[in-house]
Scaffold this motif. Sequence first.
Motif, PDB file in Angstrom:
ATOM      1  N   ILE A 109       0.840  -1.198   0.000  1.00 55.50           N
ATOM      2  CA  ILE A 109       0.000   0.000   0.000  1.00 55.50           C
ATOM      3  C   ILE A 109       0.876   1.248   0.000  1.00 55.50           C
ATOM      4  N   VAL A 110       0.497   2.225  -0.807  1.00 54.65           N
ATOM      5  CA  VAL A 110       1.208   3.500  -0.872  1.00 54.65           C
ATOM      6  C   VAL A 110       0.801   4.358   0.334  1.00 54.65           C
ATOM      7  N   VAL A 111       1.779   4.676   1.190  1.00 56.88           N
ATOM      8  CA  VAL A 111       1.528   5.617   2.279  1.00 56.88           C
ATOM      9  C   VAL A 111       1.481   7.024   1.712  1.00 56.88           C
ATOM     10  N   THR A 112       2.472   7.351   0.882  1.00 52.69           N
ATOM     11  CA  THR A 112       2.487   8.656   0.232  1.00 52.69           C
ATOM     12  C   THR A 112       3.436   8.629  -0.958  1.00 52.69           C
ATOM     13  N   PRO A 113       3.066   9.303  -2.050  1.00 53.54           N
ATOM     14  CA  PRO A 113       4.047   9.573  -3.100  1.00 53.54           C
ATOM     15  C   PRO A 113       4.871  10.779  -2.661  1.00 53.54           C
ATOM     16  N   ILE A 124      -0.159   8.648  -8.992  1.00 54.29           N
ATOM     17  CA  ILE A 124      -0.296   7.670  -7.910  1.00 54.29           C
ATOM     18  C   ILE A 124      -0.635   8.405  -6.618  1.00 54.29           C
ATOM     19  N   LYS A 125      -1.551   7.822  -5.827  1.00 55.60           N
ATOM     20  CA  LYS A 125      -2.077   8.503  -4.647  1.00 55.60           C
ATOM     21  C   LYS A 125      -1.857   7.680  -3.384  1.00 55.60           C
ATOM     22  N   ILE A 129      -3.118   0.639  -3.913  1.00 53.27           N
ATOM     23  CA  ILE A 129      -2.505  -0.676  -3.712  1.00 53.27           C
ATOM     24  C   ILE A 129      -1.686  -1.021  -4.956  1.00 53.27           C
ATOM     25  N   ILE A 130      -0.384  -1.255  -4.760  1.00 51.90           N
ATOM     26  CA  ILE A 130       0.456  -1.655  -5.892  1.00 51.90           C
ATOM     27  C   ILE A 130       0.253  -3.145  -6.118  1.00 51.90           C
ATOM     28  N   LYS A 131      -0.349  -3.455  -7.231  1.00 52.89           N
ATOM     29  CA  LYS A 131      -0.713  -4.842  -7.536  1.00 52.89           C
ATOM     30  C   LYS A 131       0.323  -5.515  -8.434  1.00 52.89           C
ATOM     31  N   TYR A 132       0.834  -4.786  -9.430  1.00 50.91           N
ATOM     32  CA  TYR A 132       1.765  -5.360 -10.398  1.00 50.91           C
ATOM     33  C   TYR A 132       2.993  -4.468 -10.565  1.00 50.91           C
ATOM     34  N   VAL A 133       4.144  -5.087 -10.737  1.00 45.85           N
ATOM     35  CA  VAL A 133       5.370  -4.397 -11.112  1.00 45.85           C
ATOM     36  C   VAL A 133       5.935  -5.110 -12.332  1.00 45.85           C
ATOM     37  N   ASP A 134       5.942  -4.405 -13.461  1.00 48.51           N
ATOM     38  CA  ASP A 134       6.377  -4.996 -14.735  1.00 48.51           C
ATOM     39  C   ASP A 134       5.632  -6.292 -15.028  1.00 48.51           C
ATOM     40  N   GLY A 135       4.330  -6.290 -14.742  1.00 51.40           N
ATOM     41  CA  GLY A 135       3.480  -7.438 -15.029  1.00 51.40           C
ATOM     42  C   GLY A 135       3.514  -8.532 -13.987  1.00 51.40           C
ATOM     43  N   TYR A 136       4.383  -8.405 -13.003  1.00 52.25           N
ATOM     44  CA  TYR A 136       4.516  -9.425 -11.956  1.00 52.25           C
ATOM     45  C   TYR A 136       3.585  -9.086 -10.799  1.00 52.25           C
ATOM     46  N   GLY A 155      16.598   6.483 -15.202  1.00 53.00           N
ATOM     47  CA  GLY A 155      16.278   6.621 -16.620  1.00 53.00           C
ATOM     48  C   GLY A 155      15.556   5.432 -17.213  1.00 53.00           C
ATOM     49  N   THR A 156      15.526   4.304 -16.497  1.00 50.51           N
ATOM     50  CA  THR A 156      14.781   3.143 -16.976  1.00 50.51           C
ATOM     51  C   THR A 156      13.320   3.263 -16.550  1.00 50.51           C
ATOM     52  N   SER A 157      12.448   2.564 -17.251  1.00 53.61           N
ATOM     53  CA  SER A 157      11.017   2.651 -16.942  1.00 53.61           C
ATOM     54  C   SER A 157      10.545   1.379 -16.249  1.00 53.61           C
ATOM     55  N   VAL A 158       9.483   1.530 -15.469  1.00 55.37           N
ATOM     56  CA  VAL A 158       8.871   0.397 -14.789  1.00 55.37           C
ATOM     57  C   VAL A 158       7.359   0.532 -14.925  1.00 55.37           C
ATOM     58  N   LYS A 159       6.699  -0.586 -15.197  1.00 56.48           N
ATOM     59  CA  LYS A 159       5.244  -0.583 -15.338  1.00 56.48           C
ATOM     60  C   LYS A 159       4.624  -0.918 -13.978  1.00 56.48           C
ATOM     61  N   ILE A 160       3.826  -0.013 -13.464  1.00 51.37           N
ATOM     62  CA  ILE A 160       3.199  -0.171 -12.158  1.00 51.37           C
ATOM     63  C   ILE A 160       1.691  -0.341 -12.340  1.00 51.37           C
ATOM     64  N   GLY A 161       1.157  -1.448 -11.841  1.00 53.12           N
ATOM     65  CA  GLY A 161      -0.287  -1.678 -11.867  1.00 53.12           C
ATOM     66  C   GLY A 161      -0.881  -1.374 -10.508  1.00 53.12           C
ATOM     67  N   ILE A 162      -1.810  -0.428 -10.467  1.00 50.91           N
ATOM     68  CA  ILE A 162      -2.403   0.062  -9.220  1.00 50.91           C
ATOM     69  C   ILE A 162      -3.849  -0.417  -9.101  1.00 50.91           C
ATOM     70  N   LEU A 163      -4.208  -0.897  -7.904  1.00 53.46           N
ATOM     71  CA  LEU A 163      -5.601  -1.198  -7.597  1.00 53.46           C
ATOM     72  C   LEU A 163      -6.155  -0.019  -6.796  1.00 53.46           C
ATOM     73  N   ARG A 164      -7.103   0.690  -7.385  1.00 52.86           N
ATOM     74  CA  ARG A 164      -7.744   1.833  -6.727  1.00 52.86           C
ATOM     75  C   ARG A 164      -9.248   1.568  -6.727  1.00 52.86           C
ATOM     76  N   GLY A 165      -9.771   1.246  -5.541  1.00 56.52           N
ATOM     77  CA  GLY A 165     -11.163   0.799  -5.493  1.00 56.52           C
ATOM     78  C   GLY A 165     -11.257  -0.563  -6.138  1.00 56.52           C
ATOM     79  N   GLU A 166     -12.068  -0.676  -7.159  1.00 54.86           N
ATOM     80  CA  GLU A 166     -12.191  -1.951  -7.894  1.00 54.86           C
ATOM     81  C   GLU A 166     -11.549  -1.862  -9.274  1.00 54.86           C
ATOM     82  N   GLU A 167     -10.849  -0.763  -9.528  1.00 53.09           N
ATOM     83  CA  GLU A 167     -10.282  -0.517 -10.853  1.00 53.09           C
ATOM     84  C   GLU A 167      -8.776  -0.722 -10.853  1.00 53.09           C
TER      85      GLU A 167
END
Length: 457
Positions: A109-113, A124-125, A129-136, A155-167
């Motif tokens: 869970i993100v406490v704060t950005p 990001i707020k 809830i961080i659900k996925y990192v680079d698809g994992y 300089g590298t990128s990372v894909k972050i999947g966030i669960l916010r509510g049900e989305e």
Amino acid sequence: MKRKVSLLLAVLLILSSFASVGFAKEIDKDKFTTDVEFLKNVIYFVLDNYQYEVDQEEVLEGLYDGFFNVLDDYSVYYTPKEYSAMLENTAGEFTGIGVQIIDANDQVIVVTPLQGSPALNAGIKAGDIIKYVDGYDITGLTSSQASLLIRGTEGTSVKIGILRGEEILNFDIVRSKITTSIVEGKIMDNNIGYLKVTDFSDNTVELVEKELSAFDQNNVKKIVIDMRNNGGGTLQAAVDLLNLFVTEGPVVYVDYASGKEDIYESELKEQKYEIAVLINGGSASATEVFAGAVKYKNEGIIVGTKSFGKGVVQTLYPLISGSGVKFTTAEYFSVDRTPVHKIGITPDIIVENEKIDLSKYPAFSKIDKPVIGTVSLDVLAAEMILNTLGYDVNEPDGVYDQKSFNEIVKFQKDNFLYSYGTIDIATQNSLYNALMNHAQGDIEDLQLKEAIKALNK
């Protein structure tokens, strides 16, 4: 060859790392010893009959994790690599996306950005809830394990999947150097000072005193202290900062598991400044120590939204193996022993800032280059951004019609791009950057406005 692992070794590692620490009162020492011996035999039995190879270090780490999982959300075992990364973080700088996280109920869970971070800029707020990192799928990982996946080379990128509510929301974020300790000061209209404090570290008070010196030279007597998205830091730094702003007397009570209580006090004889403190859901821990003392001593005005509600203290212990453990050793209470944990600080003036929800805008593919007549998410994203920026488009629907085409041409001219109407990669990047600039600079800060209004009364 299968490798036998002794649970007793794990227990001895823990005990030898805390020379004077005994069992908690509720532990039956004799029964515990018997249970440990039984569990050791169970592990031997399983490993002797298990089909595949088992790494001894992984088993030991699993034993540590299993024990710390029965404690609270803030207690954690660090592998040597995780411990090193954690120390890097507390040093005030690291490379990543800039979020403070905890793990609770198998979720990260993100406490704060952090202020000015790629995570904050991406939308990001606190509470996400961080659900996925680079698809994992990182469900079940500890916050330290998740941090190792999220961090990386600048300089590298990372894909972050966030669960916010049900989305589920997906963010493609470029890692950068994150500086956790920042203090900014400026003088606003009506000679009101503005002080932005992003965390509580060893040098925070020194940095604040430098800004106060500049305020004093300009006869500033009223200050807005902005602690929004300040996830905390050291307790002592919070107490030291309170000594600059609130008058003498107890400011925080710390109750330890041993029954000991520490009372921290301010020694300031007379309040020098009128203050208003800005907080929100990303304000936690040491920030709540500060805001709570200001509120409950009635020596300032708290403005914004309710804080996070972290009122417990952790102590960090290095282990002889190079790993480390951090666990909750105390709970703190604000002035008059007012509880904070899982309650938070409620502002005197509750104000929600209007925000552009960046997560509602589809991400550009940065592959396709839509032309008139195209129907796609790239078109929908372009139309939504143009609409937000004030361009004259129809209701965004993802259909690249003539009106949208004309406004894309206009946008391209306004931004010195080749104005031919194709939503090419350069146009996609320019649209996104224009949206980010609009989100960060063109929305009125109602919380700050209300704080200034309160100080002017």
